[in-house]
Design a protein around this motif. Structure first.
Motif, PDB file in Angstrom:
ATOM      1  N   GLU A  85      53.535  39.309  33.385  1.00 24.87           N
ATOM      2  CA  GLU A  85      52.149  39.094  32.962  1.00 24.87           C
ATOM      3  C   GLU A  85      51.227  40.003  33.773  1.00 24.87           C
ATOM      4  OE1 GLU A  85      54.279  36.859  34.063  1.00 24.87           O
ATOM      5  OE2 GLU A  85      54.445  35.192  32.664  1.00 24.87           O
ATOM      6  N   PRO A  86      50.239  40.628  33.132  1.00 24.10           N
ATOM      7  CA  PRO A  86      49.403  41.589  33.867  1.00 24.10           C
ATOM      8  C   PRO A  86      48.487  40.929  34.888  1.00 24.10           C
ATOM      9  CG  PRO A  86      48.666  41.395  31.590  1.00 24.10           C
ATOM     10  CD  PRO A  86      49.912  40.566  31.703  1.00 24.10           C
ATOM     11  N   TRP A  87      48.208  41.672  35.931  1.00 23.15           N
ATOM     12  CA  TRP A  87      47.319  41.254  37.013  1.00 23.15           C
ATOM     13  C   TRP A  87      45.973  40.825  36.440  1.00 23.15           C
ATOM     14  CZ3 TRP A  87      48.284  40.196  41.876  1.00 23.15           C
ATOM     15  CH2 TRP A  87      47.229  40.140  42.796  1.00 23.15           C
ATOM     16  N   GLY A  88      45.462  39.714  36.928  1.00 23.55           N
ATOM     17  CA  GLY A  88      44.139  39.262  36.476  1.00 23.55           C
ATOM     18  C   GLY A  88      44.202  38.380  35.246  1.00 23.55           C
ATOM     19  N   SER A  89      45.395  38.217  34.632  1.00 23.66           N
ATOM     20  CA  SER A  89      45.460  37.419  33.411  1.00 23.66           C
ATOM     21  C   SER A  89      45.645  35.944  33.747  1.00 23.66           C
ATOM     22  CB  SER A  89      46.623  37.887  32.523  1.00 23.66           C
ATOM     23  OG  SER A  89      47.863  37.632  33.171  1.00 23.66           O
ATOM     24  N   ALA A  90      45.163  35.093  32.831  1.00 24.78           N
ATOM     25  CA  ALA A  90      45.315  33.648  33.019  1.00 24.78           C
ATOM     26  C   ALA A  90      46.799  33.284  32.998  1.00 24.78           C
ATOM     27  CB  ALA A  90      44.565  32.897  31.916  1.00 24.78           C
ATOM     28  N   ALA A  91      47.575  34.009  32.179  1.00 30.14           N
ATOM     29  CA  ALA A  91      49.014  33.714  32.079  1.00 30.14           C
ATOM     30  C   ALA A  91      49.706  33.952  33.421  1.00 30.14           C
ATOM     31  CB  ALA A  91      49.646  34.584  30.996  1.00 30.14           C
ATOM     32  N   LEU A  92      49.306  35.029  34.110  1.00 26.75           N
ATOM     33  CA  LEU A  92      49.922  35.308  35.416  1.00 26.75           C
ATOM     34  C   LEU A  92      49.562  34.191  36.402  1.00 26.75           C
ATOM     35  CD1 LEU A  92      51.527  37.307  37.228  1.00 26.75           C
ATOM     36  CD2 LEU A  92      49.310  38.197  37.968  1.00 26.75           C
ATOM     37  N   ASP A  93      48.295  33.812  36.410  1.00 32.18           N
ATOM     38  CA  ASP A  93      47.869  32.768  37.341  1.00 32.18           C
ATOM     39  C   ASP A  93      48.636  31.469  37.102  1.00 32.18           C
ATOM     40  OD1 ASP A  93      46.174  34.410  38.573  1.00 32.18           O
ATOM     41  OD2 ASP A  93      44.356  33.243  38.206  1.00 32.18           O
ATOM     42  N   ASP A 111      56.787  48.519  40.700  1.00 32.21           N
ATOM     43  CA  ASP A 111      56.333  48.181  39.340  1.00 32.21           C
ATOM     44  C   ASP A 111      55.578  46.852  39.282  1.00 32.21           C
ATOM     45  OD1 ASP A 111      57.588  50.433  38.493  1.00 32.21           O
ATOM     46  OD2 ASP A 111      59.407  49.407  37.821  1.00 32.21           O
ATOM     47  N   PHE A 112      55.526  46.133  40.423  1.00 30.59           N
ATOM     48  CA  PHE A 112      54.897  44.810  40.414  1.00 30.59           C
ATOM     49  C   PHE A 112      53.867  44.697  41.519  1.00 30.59           C
ATOM     50  CE2 PHE A 112      58.916  44.504  38.308  1.00 30.59           C
ATOM     51  CZ  PHE A 112      58.592  43.810  37.157  1.00 30.59           C
ATOM     52  N   PRO A 113      52.775  43.979  41.300  1.00 35.40           N
ATOM     53  CA  PRO A 113      52.386  43.314  40.061  1.00 35.40           C
ATOM     54  C   PRO A 113      52.121  44.336  38.944  1.00 35.40           C
ATOM     55  CG  PRO A 113      50.894  42.744  41.877  1.00 35.40           C
ATOM     56  CD  PRO A 113      51.764  43.829  42.363  1.00 35.40           C
ATOM     57  N   VAL A 114      52.314  43.886  37.704  1.00 34.25           N
ATOM     58  CA  VAL A 114      52.013  44.725  36.547  1.00 34.25           C
ATOM     59  C   VAL A 114      50.496  44.908  36.485  1.00 34.25           C
ATOM     60  CG1 VAL A 114      52.062  44.806  34.019  1.00 34.25           C
ATOM     61  CG2 VAL A 114      54.048  43.956  35.294  1.00 34.25           C
ATOM     62  N   PRO A 115      50.027  46.167  36.430  1.00 33.55           N
ATOM     63  CA  PRO A 115      48.568  46.357  36.453  1.00 33.55           C
ATOM     64  C   PRO A 115      47.881  45.741  35.243  1.00 33.55           C
ATOM     65  CG  PRO A 115      49.741  48.470  36.463  1.00 33.55           C
ATOM     66  CD  PRO A 115      50.766  47.399  36.331  1.00 33.55           C
ATOM     67  N   ARG A 116      46.633  45.467  35.444  1.00 31.65           N
ATOM     68  CA  ARG A 116      45.786  44.917  34.383  1.00 31.65           C
ATOM     69  C   ARG A 116      45.819  45.868  33.172  1.00 31.65           C
ATOM     70  NH1 ARG A 116      41.086  42.017  35.764  1.00 31.65           N
ATOM     71  NH2 ARG A 116      41.509  42.579  37.927  1.00 31.65           N
ATOM     72  N   ALA A 117      45.932  45.295  31.970  1.00 34.50           N
ATOM     73  CA  ALA A 117      45.940  46.141  30.774  1.00 34.50           C
ATOM     74  C   ALA A 117      44.560  46.763  30.600  1.00 34.50           C
ATOM     75  CB  ALA A 117      46.290  45.293  29.552  1.00 34.50           C
ATOM     76  N   LYS A 118      44.559  48.073  30.397  1.00 37.08           N
ATOM     77  CA  LYS A 118      43.265  48.745  30.232  1.00 37.08           C
ATOM     78  C   LYS A 118      42.851  48.680  28.768  1.00 37.08           C
ATOM     79  CE  LYS A 118      43.314  51.996  33.986  1.00 37.08           C
ATOM     80  NZ  LYS A 118      44.023  53.178  34.369  1.00 37.08           N
TER      81      LYS A 118
END
Ligand code: SF4
Length: 363
Positions: A168-176, A235-242
């Motif tokens: 899950e990308p950094w900053g996403s609710a799913a990652l949290d 490769d982790f954390p996966v960066p925020r999707a731009k």
């Protein structure tokens, strides 16, 4: 499912993660921070709370001096609650993010009024105070009262994202959501281990598992780390999707009259302020008669991509040139005709230079 829960005996493995971390913390954990209690003493919730708020946006090294100054001037909850806000802000001055100081002051008054000046040992009480989020509340009650509450600040997020190779990308609710579960599964079973464990999680992210370089050889939980095992720590954390960069369209008419170019100087403000560009035909207007397609240009700005359709027109008479000049003036872009070399000395944006080079007008 995490690596911890997928393995047989998940609880035992989770406990083992905590055991490894606690063992490491005894010899490698940071000590001597001004808000830490002397060995054998209990942590002071007031000092831990102030430090946690200061550390929300600021590195430990910068916080040290400010923490000392702040707690010298406001050594207790009561002194902070009674203080004038202007004085609190003055003592905070230089640390930035002043909302934190206002929230501390307001929260101190609420603790005095609503809790009778006593600190609660429940995370949900702390979370109701201004400026105190879930992770800050957990840090305070785990360090000061041994509550089994997990923290998830930015450093811990990074460590756990690598531990489980979170997609899950950094900053996403799913990652949290995922990482809160992972953080809770790793807590030690014994409450008396919680203060050291919470501090150790913070220390691991701050001293070993850094964002640009992870010192896996020194990591006490390397045996649980999926990213390390896969050789994919970077490769982790996966960066925020731009978000895709939006595009804007423009329509330029390049006017060439007797080996002279017709360009206009853009206003000082805005894109390419003060530089010279071809006539920018408004999207709603037709191309002047006699123009021919020349090329397409793309130019990337920070927030958008400019796509330019370029046409060429070469008036054969002075009357034709003056007519075009009048029309351009109607668009607020009076064309001036000069040899290319003059414009090069005055300043052309990079895509205009490229356009002239590719069209053979500039060498
Ligand atoms: S093994 Fe390396 S990447 Fe994994 S948590 Fe430890 S330091 Fe971070």
């Amino acid at each position: 499912m995490s690596a911890l829960t997928k393995r047989p005996g998940g609880a035992a493995v989770a406990e083992s993660f905590a055991t490894q971390l606690l063992r490491w913390a005894r010899t490698h954990g940071r000590t001597g921070l001004p808000w830490q209690p002397p060995p054998g003493s209990l942590a002071d919730p007031y000092r831990v709370w102030v430090s946690e708020i200061m550390l929300q946006q600021t590195q430990v090294q910068s916080v040290r001096g400010y923490f000392q100054r702040f707690t010298d001037r406001f050594p207790s909850l009561g002194s902070l609650a009674k203080a004038d806000l202007q004085e609190v802000l003055a003592v905070w001055s230089g640390l930035g993010y002043y909302a934190r100081a206002r929230n501390l002051h307001r929260a101190a008054q609420q603790i005095e009024a609503a809790w009778g000046g006593r600190f609660s040992d429940r995370a949900e009480d702390w979370q109701r105070l201004p400026g105190v989020g879930r992770s800050t509340a957990a840090a305070i009650v785990s360090i000061c009262f041994g509550q089994r509450e997990a923290i998830l600040d930015a450093n811990v997020r990074r460590v756990l994202a690598r531990q489980v190779m979170a997609q899950e990308p950094w900053g996403s609710a799913a990652l949290d959501q995922r990482l809160w579960q992972e953080a809770e599964q790793r807590l030690p079973l014994r409450r008396q281990d919680m203060p050291r464990y919470t501090q150790a999680m913070m220390d691991l992210g701050a001293t070993v598992c850094l964002s640009r370089s992870a010192d896996c050889a020194a990591c006490p939980v390397v045996g649980f780390c999926q990213a390390h095992a896969a050789g994919r720590v970077a490769d982790f954390p996966v960066p925020r999707a731009k978000a895709p960069r939006p595009s804007r369209k423009a329509f330029w008419l390049l006017v060439v009259y007797q080996n002279q170019l017709g360009l206009w100087q853009r206003p000082p403000e805005g894109i390419w302020g003060g530089l010279w560009t071809p006539w920018d035909i408004p999207a709603a207007e037709p191309w002047p008669q006699g123009s021919e397609p020349l090329t397409m240009l793309r130019h990337g700005f920070t927030h958008f991509t400019l796509e330019v359709e370029v046409r060429l027109i070469s008036p054969q008479t002075k009357a034709g040139m003056l007519s075009l000049q009048r029309q351009s003036r109607g668009h607020g872009q009076t064309l001036e005709f000069r040899p290319l070399v003059d414009f090069l000395a005055l300043g052309l944006p990079a895509p205009v230079r490229r356009l002239l080079a590719s069209s053979g007008l500039a060498g």
